[in-house]
Structures are given as structure tokens and as C-alpha cells.
Design a protein around this motif. Structure first.
Motif, PDB file in Angstrom:
ATOM      1  N   ASP A 178      28.247 -40.700  42.871  1.00 13.13           N
ATOM      2  CA  ASP A 178      29.377 -41.603  42.696  1.00 13.13           C
ATOM      3  C   ASP A 178      30.020 -41.864  44.059  1.00 13.13           C
ATOM      4  O   ASP A 178      30.360 -40.927  44.793  1.00 13.13           O
ATOM      5  N   GLY A 179      30.178 -43.124  44.396  1.00 13.54           N
ATOM      6  CA  GLY A 179      30.745 -43.479  45.693  1.00 13.54           C
ATOM      7  C   GLY A 179      29.719 -44.004  46.670  1.00 13.54           C
ATOM      8  O   GLY A 179      30.090 -44.423  47.776  1.00 13.54           O
ATOM      9  N   VAL A 180      28.422 -44.025  46.293  1.00 14.17           N
ATOM     10  CA  VAL A 180      27.368 -44.572  47.154  1.00 14.17           C
ATOM     11  C   VAL A 180      27.034 -45.981  46.661  1.00 14.17           C
ATOM     12  O   VAL A 180      26.716 -46.171  45.486  1.00 14.17           O
ATOM     13  N   PHE A 181      27.099 -46.962  47.558  1.00 13.67           N
ATOM     14  CA  PHE A 181      26.932 -48.366  47.190  1.00 13.67           C
ATOM     15  C   PHE A 181      25.879 -49.046  48.056  1.00 13.67           C
ATOM     16  O   PHE A 181      25.668 -48.675  49.216  1.00 13.67           O
ATOM     17  N   THR A 182      25.224 -50.055  47.494  1.00 13.25           N
ATOM     18  CA  THR A 182      24.574 -51.108  48.263  1.00 13.25           C
ATOM     19  C   THR A 182      25.339 -52.389  47.942  1.00 13.25           C
ATOM     20  O   THR A 182      26.084 -52.441  46.956  1.00 13.25           O
ATOM     21  N   LEU A 183      25.175 -53.410  48.775  1.00 17.76           N
ATOM     22  CA  LEU A 183      25.935 -54.644  48.571  1.00 17.76           C
ATOM     23  C   LEU A 183      24.978 -55.822  48.531  1.00 17.76           C
ATOM     24  O   LEU A 183      24.394 -56.199  49.544  1.00 17.76           O
ATOM     25  N   ARG A 184      24.805 -56.410  47.340  1.00 15.99           N
ATOM     26  CA  ARG A 184      23.925 -57.559  47.194  1.00 15.99           C
ATOM     27  C   ARG A 184      24.446 -58.544  46.146  1.00 15.99           C
ATOM     28  O   ARG A 184      24.416 -59.741  46.347  1.00 15.99           O
ATOM     29  N   THR A 185      24.923 -58.031  45.017  1.00 20.99           N
ATOM     30  CA  THR A 185      25.316 -58.897  43.908  1.00 20.99           C
ATOM     31  C   THR A 185      26.835 -58.938  43.756  1.00 20.99           C
ATOM     32  O   THR A 185      27.574 -58.186  44.401  1.00 20.99           O
ATOM     33  N   ARG A 186      27.295 -59.819  42.857  1.00 22.64           N
ATOM     34  CA  ARG A 186      28.729 -59.879  42.552  1.00 22.64           C
ATOM     35  C   ARG A 186      29.220 -58.534  42.032  1.00 22.64           C
ATOM     36  O   ARG A 186      30.322 -58.088  42.368  1.00 22.64           O
ATOM     37  N   GLU A 187      28.403 -57.905  41.186  1.00 25.79           N
ATOM     38  CA  GLU A 187      28.813 -56.621  40.620  1.00 25.79           C
ATOM     39  C   GLU A 187      28.949 -55.562  41.713  1.00 25.79           C
ATOM     40  O   GLU A 187      29.877 -54.743  41.691  1.00 25.79           O
ATOM     41  N   ASP A 188      28.018 -55.587  42.682  1.00 22.81           N
ATOM     42  CA  ASP A 188      28.126 -54.661  43.815  1.00 22.81           C
ATOM     43  C   ASP A 188      29.440 -54.885  44.563  1.00 22.81           C
ATOM     44  O   ASP A 188      30.152 -53.930  44.909  1.00 22.81           O
ATOM     45  N   GLY A 189      29.736 -56.157  44.832  1.00 21.03           N
ATOM     46  CA  GLY A 189      30.946 -56.483  45.577  1.00 21.03           C
ATOM     47  C   GLY A 189      32.204 -56.073  44.850  1.00 21.03           C
ATOM     48  O   GLY A 189      33.146 -55.538  45.452  1.00 21.03           O
ATOM     49  N   GLN A 190      32.239 -56.298  43.523  1.00 14.85           N
ATOM     50  CA  GLN A 190      33.419 -55.930  42.748  1.00 14.85           C
ATOM     51  C   GLN A 190      33.618 -54.421  42.725  1.00 14.85           C
ATOM     52  O   GLN A 190      34.736 -53.922  42.891  1.00 14.85           O
ATOM     53  N   GLY A 191      32.492 -53.685  42.545  1.00 15.44           N
ATOM     54  CA  GLY A 191      32.603 -52.222  42.517  1.00 15.44           C
ATOM     55  C   GLY A 191      33.080 -51.657  43.837  1.00 15.44           C
ATOM     56  O   GLY A 191      33.936 -50.755  43.875  1.00 15.44           O
ATOM     57  N   LEU A 192      32.552 -52.170  44.956  1.00 17.51           N
ATOM     58  CA  LEU A 192      32.972 -51.681  46.260  1.00 17.51           C
ATOM     59  C   LEU A 192      34.420 -52.071  46.541  1.00 17.51           C
ATOM     60  O   LEU A 192      35.190 -51.273  47.097  1.00 17.51           O
ATOM     61  N   ALA A 193      34.827 -53.281  46.142  1.00 16.41           N
ATOM     62  CA  ALA A 193      36.208 -53.717  46.359  1.00 16.41           C
ATOM     63  C   ALA A 193      37.187 -52.807  45.621  1.00 16.41           C
ATOM     64  O   ALA A 193      38.245 -52.443  46.158  1.00 16.41           O
ATOM     65  N   GLU A 194      36.848 -52.443  44.386  1.00 15.30           N
ATOM     66  CA  GLU A 194      37.728 -51.549  43.617  1.00 15.30           C
ATOM     67  C   GLU A 194      37.836 -50.189  44.281  1.00 15.30           C
ATOM     68  O   GLU A 194      38.930 -49.591  44.319  1.00 15.30           O
ATOM     69  N   ARG A 195      36.723 -49.681  44.821  1.00 14.28           N
ATOM     70  CA  ARG A 195      36.772 -48.367  45.471  1.00 14.28           C
ATOM     71  C   ARG A 195      37.564 -48.442  46.776  1.00 14.28           C
ATOM     72  O   ARG A 195      38.300 -47.506  47.109  1.00 14.28           O
ATOM     73  N   MET A 196      37.446 -49.538  47.513  1.00  9.36           N
ATOM     74  CA  MET A 196      38.214 -49.673  48.753  1.00  9.36           C
ATOM     75  C   MET A 196      39.700 -49.848  48.454  1.00  9.36           C
ATOM     76  O   MET A 196      40.558 -49.371  49.211  1.00  9.36           O
ATOM     77  N   ALA A 238      33.418 -38.159  54.104  1.00 10.29           N
ATOM     78  CA  ALA A 238      33.831 -39.480  53.633  1.00 10.29           C
ATOM     79  C   ALA A 238      33.821 -39.495  52.114  1.00 10.29           C
ATOM     80  O   ALA A 238      33.208 -38.645  51.467  1.00 10.29           O
ATOM     81  N   ASP A 239      34.527 -40.475  51.544  1.00 11.55           N
ATOM     82  CA  ASP A 239      34.605 -40.615  50.082  1.00 11.55           C
ATOM     83  C   ASP A 239      33.712 -41.731  49.557  1.00 11.55           C
ATOM     84  O   ASP A 239      33.357 -41.754  48.380  1.00 11.55           O
ATOM     85  N   VAL A 240      33.399 -42.699  50.432  1.00 11.45           N
ATOM     86  CA  VAL A 240      32.591 -43.855  50.045  1.00 11.45           C
ATOM     87  C   VAL A 240      31.496 -44.044  51.080  1.00 11.45           C
ATOM     88  O   VAL A 240      31.743 -43.890  52.291  1.00 11.45           O
ATOM     89  N   CYS A 241      30.301 -44.358  50.618  1.00 10.54           N
ATOM     90  CA  CYS A 241      29.176 -44.621  51.507  1.00 10.54           C
ATOM     91  C   CYS A 241      28.577 -45.972  51.130  1.00 10.54           C
ATOM     92  O   CYS A 241      28.278 -46.227  49.957  1.00 10.54           O
ATOM     93  N   VAL A 242      28.387 -46.853  52.120  1.00  2.00           N
ATOM     94  CA  VAL A 242      27.730 -48.141  51.893  1.00  2.00           C
ATOM     95  C   VAL A 242      26.403 -48.130  52.646  1.00  2.00           C
ATOM     96  O   VAL A 242      26.382 -47.986  53.868  1.00  2.00           O
ATOM     97  N   VAL A 243      25.321 -48.251  51.910  1.00  2.00           N
ATOM     98  CA  VAL A 243      23.982 -48.260  52.490  1.00  2.00           C
ATOM     99  C   VAL A 243      23.629 -49.707  52.831  1.00  2.00           C
ATOM    100  O   VAL A 243      23.423 -50.523  51.942  1.00  2.00           O
ATOM    101  N   ALA A 244      23.585 -50.023  54.136  1.00  2.87           N
ATOM    102  CA  ALA A 244      23.318 -51.391  54.599  1.00  2.87           C
ATOM    103  C   ALA A 244      22.054 -51.376  55.456  1.00  2.87           C
ATOM    104  O   ALA A 244      22.094 -51.584  56.670  1.00  2.87           O
ATOM    105  N   LEU A 245      20.932 -51.116  54.810  1.00  3.80           N
ATOM    106  CA  LEU A 245      19.652 -50.955  55.495  1.00  3.80           C
ATOM    107  C   LEU A 245      18.767 -52.182  55.382  1.00  3.80           C
ATOM    108  O   LEU A 245      17.551 -52.094  55.527  1.00  3.80           O
ATOM    109  N   GLY A 246      19.352 -53.332  55.115  1.00  2.00           N
ATOM    110  CA  GLY A 246      18.553 -54.541  55.022  1.00  2.00           C
ATOM    111  C   GLY A 246      18.061 -54.792  53.608  1.00  2.00           C
ATOM    112  O   GLY A 246      18.586 -54.236  52.640  1.00  2.00           O
ATOM    113  N   ALA A 247      17.035 -55.623  53.497  1.00  2.00           N
ATOM    114  CA  ALA A 247      16.594 -56.100  52.189  1.00  2.00           C
ATOM    115  C   ALA A 247      15.104 -55.878  51.995  1.00  2.00           C
ATOM    116  O   ALA A 247      14.343 -55.724  52.949  1.00  2.00           O
TER     117      ALA A 247
END
Length: 440
Positions: free
Chosen positions: A115-133, A224-233
Motif C-alpha cells: 500500500d502506497g506504491v504507485f505507477t502513473l498511467r491511467t486516470r485511476e492511477d492519477g486519482q489514487g496518487l492525488a488522494e495520497r498526496m 517514505a510513505d509513498v513510492c511512485v515507480v516511474a520506470l518508463g513504459a
């Protein structure tokens, strides 16, 4: 065994102009909810917009039969059918493959599920990360300092959140901009309070159910409390892997008219490719196969593919658009035209690194191939013209505000992408088959 890819099918048929029957056109694409680009997505992370406001407008009803939630599993090129996971097959006269990409996940599935590990690609990803931030975590860890990772770090600092960025390469954005501008990016991140760690990798994500931190290759630890994995596509090419198309890790190869190649390099006449999943040759860049990850290219290439799908050969046209992308981060507006990675030297034609406002021009073997501006976007059209006309490098007198001599150019210092955490925005690539081919 075919690996599943969550693709969805749009089946188009009907009556054309003047009562003529329209050919069956089949589009296979990945449905993740259309978004209006990362500029709007950044507003979601900053709490200035909600994820459901990022949909692109529908200009007109496509009059399509939608088969959402039905994955495609393959293509039968001889029978001209797309195979579906539910066992059904759909015939086509023309097939468009627009399956795009998905976020590259953290390689350890158990750690990725914390819990707290994210990737960012879809609307749902963005909404979940925004709520955690919005919940004000003590620290955010971003793995990868490409454009996505850097823009997330910028959003964190705008919100007053502590953020650590870990990048295997020598600097942020180095894979897209080369060595000189990546040094400016590193200075800007650190000046804005980012804890930037370069030349390191994350070896493990820690936590018992919830993410609590990470171990780095230099022996240090980040709490850290939140991790965003931004390793490309990863391009969604697994589903047609056994179909005989030239599909590989960099996408499906096609010609300049978006017609797909088969695995022997022979162009097909009825299978087309567009968007992030495509690889296409460009005459301005040595006919290298380009793979682009930008919505602008997807829109322009889709228009060419659609035109060529319904017109005979003499009326078909090529996709020759010059790659363009932009990013806003840490108060800077960065815009690029051309392919900076297709270069051997670069020169600052306007402004300066010290002023944080400049235009850097890139060249390869004596001609202009790209330009990147920092808070100087009005000059971009001029440099686009230089690229389109294969102007000599260093650039001739024009928009630059200083005399440029060959002896003041510097190496563009573009690294090998395999040494970076983040994936390239523009990749120069060829078809690399994973097995030897035997013609019987």
C-alpha cells in the motif's frame, strides 16, 4: 502460450458515400480512459482538477460497435481475422493496431503490491496518487527521473511535500536532453529542495503491508510513505507476438504510411499501426525507426493511418511529422522539436544556462536535427524550419543572438538508454528479432 494483454476491439462497418459499402475496419486498442495530456494530469496531482475532468472531447459519434473488456489474443493474417479471448474471431478488410503502452511495474510483485506504491498511467492511477498526496505524507520517493518522474517531483514540491528522486543515470532527463541540459535539470531540482540521488538504483522496497521506505544500491535507506515507480513504459505487443508481425519490445514496425511489416520485413497492405505502439522510419533522421511516447504524435499518426486505410496506394500519404514534446516543471517550460538523441554535438544558440533561459540546438554529422528551449518557446518554429530543411550545423544566422563557430560546440553526450532508470521519450530503434528466421 500467448500472454494476455488487456486490449479492446472497435469494429467499424456500414455504408459509405453514395451508398457504397464501406470496408470492415477493425481497431484494436487499449482502453484506459482518454486523457488530455500530462498538463491536465498534473493539475489532478496538485488538487486543481479531478480525474474525471481529464477526458478528451468526442468530436463526433464514430458509429462504432464497441467490444470493451474483450481482450484480443492474436491476428490471423491469412484469414484476416482478429482472435478474441472469448473464442470469437472478427473479420477485417483493414486492421488498425493502436494498443499503446502500459506503465512498467516494479519488478518485485510482492513489493509492488505494498500500500502506497504507485505507477502513473491511467486516470485511476492519477486519482489514487492525488488522494495520497493530499493526505500530506512525510516523504514521497520517486524512482526514475525521466519526464514523468521529474514532473511528479515538481508537483510534490509545489504542494510542500518532501520528495526523494532516485535515478540510475548521471542526471534527470539525460536520456531525452543529453548531458548539458540534464545538468541544468539537476541544479533546478536541488534548488527547489528535491533530495536527488543519481548513479544509484533502488534494490528493495520495504514494508509490511504498507510501504515504509527503500534500500538503495549505495547502502543508504530512504524512509517514505509513498513510492511512485516511474520506470518508463512497456509497449503492448505481446498479444500479436505469434501472428507474424514485426513486433518487439520497441513496438510494431511499420512504414511511413503506417502499414505494418511482417517478421520478414515485408510490408502488409491491410494491417496498420499508430500511436505509442508503432515504430516508423523518418527520412530526416537517417530513416531510423522512431518510437515516440507523446499524445501529439498519436493524434497525427492516427490521421495518416485512417486516411491510408480508406484510400488506394497512389492517394496514400506518409507520416513525416517532426517529433515535438514539452514539459513544465520547477517553474521552467521545456519544449523540444526534432530528436535530440539523434545528435553528436550541441550548441547554446540563445540565452545561457546561468539565466535559466536558453535555446540549445543539436546536430548530427553537420546538420541540425533538434532543438530544446527553456522558457524561450517562441523560437521553436524557427528551429523546426532548420530541421525540416536539413540546415547545416552549427546553425546559420537567424534566431540566435550570438555568432556561432564550430569550435564552441560541445558533445551532446547522449547516454546509452540501458544505463538509465527512465525510458526515452523518443527512441531510435530497429527491429531486433528474438529468434533466427529460416525461409523455407
Amino acid at each position: 502460450m500467448r500472454r494476455r494483454a488487456e486490449q479492446e476491439v472497435v469494429h467499424r462497418a456500414g455504408v459509405g458515400p453514395r451508398g457504397q459499402s464501406r470496408p470492415h475496419r477493425l481497431e484494436v486498442g487499449r482502453h484506459a480512459g482518454p486523457v488530455a495530456g500530462y498538463g491536465r494530469g498534473k493539475q489532478v496531482l496538485l488538487g486543481q482538477a479531478t480525474a474525471d475532468t481529464t477526458e478528451l472531447p468526442v468530436r463526433r459519434d464514430p458509429q462504432a460497435e464497441w467490444r470493451l473488456g474483450v481482450p484480443a489474443t492474436g491476428v490471423d493474417l491469412l484469414a484476416k481475422q482478429v482472435l478474441l479471448e472469448d473464442g470469437e474471431s472478427l473479420p477485417y478488410d483493414r486492421l488498425l493496431i493502436a494498443t499503446g503502452t502500459r506503465a512498467r511495474p516494479w519488478p518485485n510483485s510482492a513489493e509492488a503490491a505494498l500500500d502506497g506504491v504507485f505507477t502513473l498511467r491511467t486516470r485511476e492511477d492519477g486519482q489514487g496518487l492525488a488522494e495520497r498526496m493530499a493526505a500530506r505524507p512525510d516523504r514521497v520517493l520517486v524512482i526514475g527521473a525521466g519526464f514523468t518522474g521529474s514532473e511528479i517531483a515538481s508537483a510534490c514540491r509545489e504542494l510542500g511535500l518532501q520528495v526523494t528522486v532516485a535515478e540510475r543515470g548521471p542526471a534527470p532527463l539525460v536520456g531525452a536532453l543529453g548531458g548539458t541540459l540534464s545538468k541544468l535539470a539537476a541544479v533546478m531540482q536541488r534548488n527547489h529542495g528535491v533530495d536527488l540521488r543519481t548513479g544509484v538504483t533502488v534494490t528493495a522496497l520495504n514494508g509490511n503491508g504498507a510501504f515504509t521506505g527503500a534500500q538503495l544500491s549505495d547502502g543508504s535507506r530512504v524512509d517514505a510513505d509513498v513510492c511512485v515507480v516511474a520506470l518508463g513504459a512497456i509497449r503492448n505487443v505481446e498479444w500479436p507476438a505469434e501472428s507474424g508481425l514485426a513486433a518487439g519490445p520497441r513496438g510494431i514496425a511499420c512504414d511511413a504510411g503506417c502499414r505494418a511489416f511482417n517478421m520478414y520485413g515485408i510490408v502488409t497492405d491491410d494491417v496498420f499501426v499508430a500511436g505509442d505502439v508503432s515504430r516508423f522510419p523518418h527520412p530526416l533522421f537517417g530513416y531510423q525507426m522512431l518510437s515516440l511516447e507523446h499524445w501529439g504524435n498519436a493524434v497525427e499518426q492516427a490521421e495518416v493511418a485512417a486516411h491510408n486505410m480508406v484510400n488506394p496506394g497512389p492517394l496514400q500519404r506518409p507520416h513525416l511529422a517532426i517529433p515535438v514534446f514539452w514539459s513544465t516543471q520547477f517553474g521552467l517550460n521545456i519544449k523540444s522539436v526534432g530528436v535530440p538523441t539523434y545528435s553528436d554535438h550541441a550548441v547554446i544558440a540563445q540565452g545561457s544556462l546561468e539565466a535559466r533561459r536558453l535555446a540549445m540546438v543539436y546536430g548530427y554529422k553537420g546538420r541540425v536535427t533538434a532543438a530544446v528551449t527553456v522558457d524561450m518557446a517562441k523560437s521553436l518554429d524557427y528551429y523546426r524550419h532548420l530541421i525540416e530543411t536539413a540546415a547545416p550545423f552549427p546553425p546559420p544566422p537567424g534566431a540566435q543572438d550570438r555568432a556561432i563557430a564550430a569550435d564552441i560546440t560541445i558533445p551532446s553526450d547522449v547516454p546509452d538508454p540501458s544505463g538509465l532508470s527512465h525510458g526515452p521519450t523518443v527512441a531510435l530503434t530497429g527491429h531486433l528479432p528474438d529468434r533466427r528466421l529460416t525461409v523455407v
